[in-house]
Design an enzyme around this catalytic site. Sequence first.
Site, mmCIF file in Angstrom:
data_model
loop_
_atom_site.group_PDB
_atom_site.id
_atom_site.type_symbol
_atom_site.label_atom_id
_atom_site.label_comp_id
_atom_site.label_asym_id
_atom_site.label_seq_id
_atom_site.Cartn_x
_atom_site.Cartn_y
_atom_site.Cartn_z
ATOM 1 N N ASN A 9 1.504 -0.589 -6.321
ATOM 2 C CA ASN A 9 0.650 0.069 -5.323
ATOM 3 C C ASN A 9 1.512 1.065 -4.559
ATOM 4 O OD1 ASN A 9 -0.970 0.784 -3.184
ATOM 5 N ND2 ASN A 9 -1.000 -1.251 -2.234
ATOM 6 N N TRP A 10 1.334 2.338 -4.890
ATOM 7 C CA TRP A 10 2.206 3.361 -4.298
ATOM 8 C C TRP A 10 1.806 3.716 -2.863
ATOM 9 C CZ3 TRP A 10 3.450 7.683 -8.484
ATOM 10 C CH2 TRP A 10 4.059 7.074 -9.579
ATOM 11 N N LYS A 11 0.660 3.194 -2.421
ATOM 12 C CA LYS A 11 0.151 3.483 -1.070
ATOM 13 C C LYS A 11 0.122 5.000 -0.832
ATOM 14 C CE LYS A 11 1.620 -1.059 0.283
ATOM 15 N NZ LYS A 11 1.827 -2.009 1.353
ATOM 16 N N HIS A 94 -7.766 -4.093 -0.089
ATOM 17 C CA HIS A 94 -6.380 -4.271 0.364
ATOM 18 C C HIS A 94 -6.376 -4.498 1.881
ATOM 19 C CE1 HIS A 94 -2.223 -3.390 1.387
ATOM 20 N NE2 HIS A 94 -1.928 -3.664 0.132
ATOM 21 N N GLU A 96 -4.625 -3.355 4.150
ATOM 22 C CA GLU A 96 -4.514 -2.129 4.953
ATOM 23 C C GLU A 96 -5.864 -1.426 5.066
ATOM 24 O OE1 GLU A 96 -1.185 -0.458 2.807
ATOM 25 O OE2 GLU A 96 0.063 -2.092 3.585
ATOM 26 N N GLU A 166 -2.492 -11.726 -1.271
ATOM 27 C CA GLU A 166 -1.484 -11.012 -0.496
ATOM 28 C C GLU A 166 -1.562 -11.443 0.964
ATOM 29 O OE1 GLU A 166 -0.226 -7.080 -2.510
ATOM 30 O OE2 GLU A 166 -1.897 -6.679 -1.185
ATOM 31 N N GLY A 172 5.066 -5.659 3.208
ATOM 32 C CA GLY A 172 5.950 -4.653 3.795
ATOM 33 C C GLY A 172 6.883 -5.197 4.852
ATOM 34 N N SER A 213 6.049 -8.212 -0.388
ATOM 35 C CA SER A 213 7.514 -8.194 -0.428
ATOM 36 C C SER A 213 8.103 -8.745 -1.730
ATOM 37 C CB SER A 213 8.097 -8.928 0.797
ATOM 38 O OG SER A 213 7.711 -8.273 1.984
ATOM 39 N N GLY A 234 4.244 -3.331 -3.708
ATOM 40 C CA GLY A 234 4.165 -2.132 -2.878
ATOM 41 C C GLY A 234 5.488 -1.385 -2.883
ATOM 42 N N GLY A 235 6.261 -1.577 -1.818
ATOM 43 C CA GLY A 235 7.513 -0.829 -1.634
ATOM 44 C C GLY A 235 8.413 -0.787 -2.857
HETATM 45 P P1 PGA Z 1 4.862 -4.728 -0.398
HETATM 46 O O1 PGA Z 1 3.300 -4.379 -0.454
HETATM 47 O O2 PGA Z 1 5.298 -5.104 -1.785
HETATM 48 O O3 PGA Z 1 5.517 -3.464 0.097
HETATM 49 O O4 PGA Z 1 5.018 -5.882 0.572
HETATM 50 C C1 PGA Z 1 2.422 -5.088 -1.296
HETATM 51 C C2 PGA Z 1 1.046 -4.485 -1.191
HETATM 52 O O5 PGA Z 1 0.670 -4.015 -0.107
HETATM 53 O O6 PGA Z 1 0.288 -4.472 -2.174
#
Ligand code: PGA
Length: 252
Positions: A9-11, A94, A96, A166, A172, A213, A234-235
């Site tokens: 997930n590149w956000k 998600h 977010e 999640e 994050g 994470s 994500g990251g």
């Molecule tokens: P993260 O994000 O790996 O940076 O914690 C995961 C996600 O939001 O899908």
Amino acid sequence: MRRSFVAGNWKMYKTAAEARLLLSELLPGLVSIKGVEIVLCPPFTSILPVASLVEGTEIGVGAQNMHWEASGAFTGEVAPPMLAEFCKYVILGHSERRGYFGETDENVNRKVKSALAHGLVPILCVGETLTENEAGVTRDVVIRQTQAGLSGVDTRAIASVVIAYEPVWAIGTGRAATAEGANAVIAGMIRAWLASTYGDEAAQSVRILYGGSVKASNAGEFFQYPDIDGALVGGASLKATEFIPIVKAAAR
Ligand code: PGA
């Protein structure tokens, strides 16, 4: 047997030019990995360049959100058929989106059903906040989001859904859930609920991922549990040196 699944997930990172550069680092490492379904979810404007660069490989492309209507006067939104030209997957619900953009269980459910109707694989995200976790209501929250998100999805369609657990407090933050804790939710709550709702066979067909994470150094711990079918990353999906080893660790 369920196929492993790892999605990046590149956000809201990577312009089209930056996406091409990242692909040039990711592709040589990813193309040779067998036994895992690999999906890259760039922002909308980088979907087309990423889709054309992965063409001819087994790597899939996904979006991070969509509207549920097929078209209409919805300024700023993107419709499922627009995604389906380039993508096979879409991340929905998600935390977010739920937290910053007011997405409700009801709207997430509309999107899940619409994705299925348009031939897209929904990656339905569920997870509790830190407050909810500390209050001991993880099960209530996760099952409510799963049940609401899947409302109206029948036994035939359920195998096409991917679920990502999640926990919001792990996203994050660098503070991942323990593999044991993630498995307790994934096997003991989500898959158990799927079995009681759809039957054992259908529940066994659904891929359930852990997200929050995940990095190269901890990914393997999660994948030791047979009920954890992969990760939503994500990251660490923005760095080839992290993402490639995560995908390798998930290969079954
Ligand atoms: P993260 O994000 O790996 O940076 O914690 C995961 C996600 O939001 O899908």
